[in-house]
Every structure is written in structure tokens, then in C-alpha cells.
Design an enzyme around this catalytic site. Sequence first.
Site, PDB file in Angstrom:
ATOM      1  N   ILE A 170       0.821  -1.168  -0.013  1.00 40.20           N
ATOM      2  CA  ILE A 170      -0.144   0.153   0.128  1.00 40.20           C
ATOM      3  C   ILE A 170       0.797   1.360  -0.059  1.00 40.20           C
ATOM      4  O   ILE A 170       0.213   2.423   0.112  1.00 40.20           O
ATOM      5  CB  ILE A 170      -0.959   0.128   1.273  1.00 40.20           C
ATOM      6  N   GLY A 171       2.198   1.268   0.105  1.00 37.97           N
ATOM      7  CA  GLY A 171       3.044   2.528   0.025  1.00 37.97           C
ATOM      8  C   GLY A 171       4.360   1.718  -0.267  1.00 37.97           C
ATOM      9  O   GLY A 171       4.867   0.416   0.219  1.00 37.97           O
ATOM     10  N   ARG A 172       5.421   2.774  -0.396  1.00 37.06           N
ATOM     11  CA  ARG A 172       6.805   2.454  -0.832  1.00 37.06           C
ATOM     12  C   ARG A 172       7.517   3.920  -0.691  1.00 37.06           C
ATOM     13  O   ARG A 172       7.122   4.791  -0.758  1.00 37.06           O
ATOM     14  CB  ARG A 172       6.928   1.959  -2.389  1.00 37.06           C
ATOM     15  N   GLY A 173       8.629   3.655   0.139  1.00 32.83           N
ATOM     16  CA  GLY A 173       9.263   4.785   0.582  1.00 32.83           C
ATOM     17  C   GLY A 173      10.874   4.336   0.323  1.00 32.83           C
ATOM     18  O   GLY A 173      11.247   3.554  -0.567  1.00 32.83           O
TER      19      GLY A 173
ATOM     20  N   GLY B 277      11.909   1.125   2.479  1.00 32.65           N
ATOM     21  CA  GLY B 277      11.171   0.090   2.452  1.00 32.65           C
ATOM     22  C   GLY B 277       9.838   0.127   1.834  1.00 32.65           C
ATOM     23  O   GLY B 277       9.440   0.817   1.122  1.00 32.65           O
TER      24      GLY B 277
ATOM     25  N   VAL C 171       5.464  -0.642   2.429  1.00 29.66           N
ATOM     26  CA  VAL C 171       4.201  -0.988   3.628  1.00 29.66           C
ATOM     27  C   VAL C 171       3.193  -1.570   2.910  1.00 29.66           C
ATOM     28  O   VAL C 171       2.802  -1.593   1.810  1.00 29.66           O
ATOM     29  CB  VAL C 171       3.762   0.579   4.044  1.00 29.66           C
TER      30      VAL C 171
ATOM     31  N   ASP D 180       9.123  17.542  12.361  1.00 26.99           N
ATOM     32  CA  ASP D 180       8.982  17.469  11.008  1.00 26.99           C
ATOM     33  C   ASP D 180       7.410  17.433  11.078  1.00 26.99           C
ATOM     34  O   ASP D 180       6.795  16.619  10.163  1.00 26.99           O
ATOM     35  CB  ASP D 180       9.705  16.269  10.475  1.00 26.99           C
TER      36      ASP D 180
END
Length: 279
Positions: free
Chosen positions: A15-18, A21, A23, A132
Site C-alpha cells: 500500500i506504500g513505498r518509501g 522500505g 508498507v 517535522d
Amino acid sequence: MCESLKSDYQLCEEIGRGRFGVVYRCFSPVSGEYFACKSIDKRQLSDPTDRECLEKEPKILQLLGGNPYILQIYKVYEDENYLHIITDLCEASDLYDRVSKRTFTEPEAAGVFKSLITAIAHCHRAGIAHRDIKPDNILFDSRNRLKLADFGSAEWFGIVENRTMRGIVGTPYYVAPEVLSGRDYNEKVDVWSAGVILYIMLAGVPPFYGESPAETFEAVLRGNLRFPTRIFRSVSPEVKDLLRKMICKDVSRRLSAEQVLRHPWIISGGESRALPDLT
């Protein structure tokens, strides 16, 4: 993949990518609930600062556990190559998506903002500055509850010793001027950033901006807060008063998170009413 993770959770779709890594949505057969699993490839952490941030975040989230407006961490798994962190599942649009599409009415903004300031005040009571605060790090779960996330830049400042912090961290538009100036600073940098977010929710534009990050930083350092008439014509004096006291260059005069929670505009839920004498 870590065997103990596989035995406790069923990993579903990405559901996500950074940067480091991925998610995944994951399911707990024991509780019958869905969570998020952030899987970090430790082999990509060649920079010691990146490694320190990613190791620090789970510890901070565990310390801050229990607040309904902070992303909850449930379990951490680690093997030779990966770090897996199980957290709340937040699949609804984040605040960045929401402010990109429209401005908020004052009651709408007050509802979101009170949750955010409650989360920040909880961090500060624990001696932690987020450093942040920005719309991208403000998530919402399936019940539309706000969850403050991404504590990779967070720092312990201590409550008793009241020590200051150093280091240029944060994001253009939202970073406080004392951070950019290279001086020591305290936890009120989070209050400045939250004030900028409130301004954007109401106006649709940031209070300080430029054609480049360098120009934006110069505008932040000047700190010349304005309320253009064409944008703020229908915005109440009460919320302008709150914004002036949050986006305030003089840190000694800037409100603390606890003081923001006691401001009349927050207490009234964004409904206009006469301002009392706060002195």
C-alpha cells in the site's frame, strides 16, 4: 521474511513505498483486524544517520503509545536483513491530499487542528519534539481519526533538564526560523509548524514561500506574517490571533502546545466569539 512475523500476521498487498522500505496491509488472525507493516531493508542503510533515525522511531512510538492521535506501534520484528514494524492502518487520504484539494471552514479546521495539537502536547509532555510536522505526516485511519506519524526526525529534549536541540531538520514552508538560523532551539518549533498548517488549511496557500527552497527559507527567516484581505476576508479575528501567537519569531512569546489548547478559538471549536483578555 521473519518467521515470527509470518506466524502472527498475514501480509497482504503493498500500500506504500518509501526510500528504504515497503508498507503492506496485514491481517491478524488472532484479533481479526487489519494493520500496516512497514518493512525496512537494513542493507540499504549505508548512511549512519538513516540507520539511527529508523532505529529511533520505533522506540519513540512505543514511548508515546496510548495517545489516540499518534500512530500506534504494536510489534517490532527484526532479522538479519529487515526491520518490520506493525502499526495502525491509515489508508484514508493524508492531510496533504486534503489541503491540496480545498480550504477548510473554521469549524472543520478546528476539529482537525485540536487533534493535531493534542498529539503535539502529548509528545512535549514526554520530552519529545517531532521536528517535522507537515501535512504529509498527518494521516487518518478508517474512522477518520487523525494520526501523527513519521517520527524519524524526532528528538528527546528532556523535561526536567529542559535542554535545547540543534540540527537543521524539517521541510520548507513548515520549518521554524530558529532551526534555519543554526541556533539552539526548543520544542516550540513544532508549534510554529502546526501554525503554518492551520494557515494553509484556512487559506489554501502557505504563509511563507518562494520560487525555490532557498527563497522559501529566506521568507521563513524574515517571518513577516500577513493575512491578505482577498483570502482572509471571511476569517475570524480569533483564529488570526491564534496564528499570530503560533507563527511568532520571538520564541519566548510563541505559545506552547498546552497554551494553544487553551486558546478561545480551539475551545469554541472554531466558532467566532469575543476574545477575552489572556494576560
